[in-house]
Design a protein around this motif. Structure first.
Motif, mmCIF file in Angstrom:
data_model
loop_
_atom_site.group_PDB
_atom_site.id
_atom_site.type_symbol
_atom_site.label_atom_id
_atom_site.label_comp_id
_atom_site.label_asym_id
_atom_site.label_seq_id
_atom_site.Cartn_x
_atom_site.Cartn_y
_atom_site.Cartn_z
ATOM 1 N N SER A 94 0.825 -1.205 0.000
ATOM 2 C CA SER A 94 0.000 0.000 0.000
ATOM 3 C C SER A 94 0.863 1.260 0.000
ATOM 4 O O SER A 94 0.618 2.199 -0.768
ATOM 5 N N MET A 99 -1.419 4.046 -2.145
ATOM 6 C CA MET A 99 -2.865 3.824 -2.066
ATOM 7 C C MET A 99 -3.482 4.840 -1.110
ATOM 8 O O MET A 99 -3.051 4.965 0.032
ATOM 9 N N TYR A 103 -7.117 -0.519 2.155
ATOM 10 C CA TYR A 103 -6.688 -1.839 1.682
ATOM 11 C C TYR A 103 -6.956 -2.776 2.848
ATOM 12 O O TYR A 103 -6.329 -2.670 3.909
#
Length: 188
Positions: A94, A99, A103
């Motif tokens: 991640s 991101m 997640y």
């Protein structure tokens, strides 16, 4: 061997769940539904299909937020058999890919089974009422990233869903690695 999910079951009511995120928080899927809908993406860290498009997934999640569409990604793979998909490695994955969406870890695989997730990546696009309107691909990329000018299938479908509440009737299924089930078999 590549797995292909079934076609969209229009109107299927998405299942709510609370899952741990790599950010250290618990996330309830329904809390991420925006006024334009929600994308639930089943991904993992080791799949070459995911690796080929992860930067496009991050881009599309960011661009969809401008349309009021929430986005979450879920890793349901058996981390005992595939250590690269462990929760600790999810955190690193991640961070590495920037991101900005949750997640989440589906360690017992119950959410992947409930959704009928077949592969990574597998995208479920819901309208604001959490009714399924899209079960298709991100774009035409496969194990290698396609050219930059590929049609953005998921993005375009979700913008349509945000505007009308309904997804396109013609959809191209995603293709990817099969979900790595703990029992080694299929979910069905």
């Amino acid at each position: 061997m590549a797995a292909v999910p079934p076609v969209c079951d229009f109107g299927w009511k998405g299942i709510d769940a609370i899952l741990p995120g790599v950010d250290g928080n618990e996330h309830q899927l329904s809390e991420h539904v925006g006024p334009g809908g929600l994308v639930v993406a089943f991904i993992c860290n080791h799949c070459p299909y995911v690796k080929a498009v992860i930067d496009r997934i991050v881009r599309d999640a960011r661009d969809l937020s401008a349309h009021g569409i929430g986005f979450v990604a879920i890793n349901s793979n058996d981390a005992d058999a595939y250590p690269e998909d462990s929760f600790e490695n999810m955190k690193a994955f991640s961070r590495q890919h920037g991101m900005t969406f949750p997640y989440l870890h589906d360690e017992d695989q119950s959410i992947a089974r409930a959704y009928g997730a077949a592969c990574t990546p597998d995208f479920f696009g819901f309208n604001a009422d959490m009714r399924l309107q899209y079960r298709g691909r991100l774009d035409a990329s496969r194990r290698e990233q396609g050219p930059a000018d590929l049609r953005r299938d998921l993005y375009e479908a979700m913008v349509k869903i945000a505007q009308t509440g309904e997804g396109p009737r013609e959809q191209v299924a995603s293709v990817g690695c099969s979900i790595k089930w703990k029992d080694g078999g299929d979910w069905a």
